[in-house]
Design an enzyme around this catalytic site. Structure first.
Site, PDB file in Angstrom:
ATOM      1  CB  SER A  14      -0.915  -0.017   1.263  1.00  0.00           C
ATOM      2  OG  SER A  14      -2.015   1.117   1.207  1.00  0.00           O
ATOM      3  CG  ASN A  15      -0.356   4.784  -1.401  1.00  0.00           C
ATOM      4  OD1 ASN A  15      -0.867   5.424  -0.352  1.00  0.00           O
ATOM      5  ND2 ASN A  15      -1.127   4.111  -2.196  1.00  0.00           N
ATOM      6  CG  HIS A  16       3.261   6.761   3.510  1.00  0.00           C
ATOM      7  ND1 HIS A  16       3.627   5.987   4.789  1.00  0.00           N
ATOM      8  CD2 HIS A  16       4.840   6.311   3.047  1.00  0.00           C
ATOM      9  CE1 HIS A  16       4.792   5.183   4.892  1.00  0.00           C
ATOM     10  NE2 HIS A  16       5.323   5.749   3.975  1.00  0.00           N
ATOM     11  CB  SER A  17      -2.995   7.868   0.410  1.00  0.00           C
ATOM     12  OG  SER A  17      -3.964   8.787   0.354  1.00  0.00           O
TER      13      SER A  17
END
Ligand code: C5P
Length: 400
Positions: A211-214
């Protein structure tokens, strides 16, 4: 803009009360009529005489004047005001507001006021960060109260951190925005807009994912700003821990593929879409059925490309609105302009990872709007304000 407007200024017992004097002056200079209510504790920080002199009205503190029984009606003050700003607002007053406590004139006025209320928190950084305070602030925000940014800096306690009251100039700007906003409600009536937000999750096995940091903050603020203006908003949301804004329909998704399907389906009936989600560009080619056991060897996960949702909507959009985002770390402007054309967007919001205060998790953002006519660089502002600017642009698009 403030000429002839009725501003009710509430002052509570915080050291930042001295800044309320400057706020009152700025509002008077801008042509507003200002009435002041103080809590009993506020009188220890700034005198009613100072505020009465600056506002040119007697100050209301108690429910009635014990000398002559003259009644101070909280209802009439709430009705009189075009905007009620509580600056400074202590943790105590914020907590009472969130729970409907009505044990002083300022609080009864808040409960009966029909106008927009703005709260400018002012307290020590640990009190501000406390989960109780944060939850109370979130409760008020959900109910439509505007909360101003509490910038980081030196505090009266000697500590440094978040919790200072916003400067009087910023508070005047917040009042102006709230009054302008009031005029704007219903400007997007009848428009159906899809907003994608948050991070997607690409499963590797039943336990792990990519996933990512959003955090979804920007997309949720946009969904809220559009709904306040009367749009029917469908929020297609990846993983986030944010609450659904009032009046917004949310569809929860996990993977880029789920988001693609939900966004494409929602866009069929929509007048436009704002693509704010941080969608994974690659996903594991295979998802293991069971948790992958570790071995002594290194591991390779083969990834395949996901579908570009924005580009797909761009292909089918016709004359409908399509807004994209770009988060770049180098060659920002050229990359964003390239995306604008490639994905057939009407405008793109560029935020750079190189700007401090912009990006994941933080409440502020520094963006540049790019459309087919040119670029507009905006200063550092809260994500809510950025959302309002984006909503302004969207209104202009539909007005054309
Ligand atoms: O190409 P890039 O990912 O940098 O483009 C960012 C823009 O495209 C954002 O608006 C993002 O929401 C959107 N996007 C998308 N689907 C993808 C990848 C990006 O909608 N698979």
């Amino acid at each position: 803009m403030l000429q002839g407007k009725h501003i009710l200024l509430g002052i509570t017992g915080s050291i930042a009360a001295y800044k309320a004097a400057m706020l009152c002056r700025l509002l008077r200079t801008a042509g507003a009529d200002v009435k002041v209510i103080m809590t009993p504790t506020a009188k220890a920080f700034i005198t009613p005489l100072t505020m009465a002199t600056l506002s040119k009205h007697p100050i209301a503190v108690e429910f009635y004047n014990p000398e002559n029984g003259d009644w101070h009606s909280h209802i009439s003050m709430g009705e009189w005001a075009d905007c009620f700003i509580i600056a400074p607002a202590t943790a105590n007053t914020i907590a009472k507001m969130a729970h409907g406590v009505a044990d002083n004139l300022l609080l009864t006025t808040y409960l009966s006021a029909r106008c927009t209320t703005i709260v400018a928190p002012a307290m020590d950084c640990d009190m501000f960060a406390h989960v109780a305070t944060q939850e109370n602030i979130e409760t008020l925000r959900r109910r439509g109260v505007i909360i101003t940014e509490s910038p980081e800096g030196e505090l009266a306690s000697g500590l440094t951190g978040k919790g200072r009251m916003a400067e009087p100039e910023a508070l005047v700007a917040a009042i102006e925005a709230a009054i302008a906003q009031k005029k704007k409600s219903n400007t997007l009536d009848g428009r159906k807009i899809v907003v994608t937000a948050g991070a997607t999750i690409e499963a590797i096995d039943p336990v792990r994912f990519i996933s990512n940091h959003s955090t979804g903050k920007m997309g949720y603020a946009i969904a809220e700003a559009l709904a306040v203006r009367g749009a029917e908003v469908e929020l297609v949301s990846g993983r986030t821990n944010l609450a659904v804004p009032a009046g917004v329909k949310r569809t929860d998704v996990l993977s880029a593929e789920d988001m693609y399907r939900a966004a494409v389906a929602a866009f069929e009936e929509a007048d436009g879409a704002v693509m704010c989600a941080a969608v994974a560009d690659y996903t594991p080619e295979e998802v293991a059925e069971h948790k992958i056991k570790k071995s002594d060897d290194d591991m390779v996960i083969r990834l395949r490309r996901t579908k570009d949702i924005a580009a797909e909507l761009g292909r089918t959009k016709g004359s409908r609105l399509l807004v994209g985002f770009a988060l770049e770390s180098c060659n920002e402007l050229t990359n964003a302009e390239d995306k604008l054309r490639r994905k057939n967007l009407d405008f793109i919001v560029l935020n750079s990872l190189q700007d401090s205060g912009a990006g994941f998790g933080v409440d502020t953002n520094k963006v540049t709007f790019i459309d087919h006519e040119g670029r507009t660089e905006l200063p550092l502002m809260s994500k809510r304000e950025v959302a309002e600017r984006i909503a302004d642009r969207i209104e202009q698009f539909f007005d054309k």
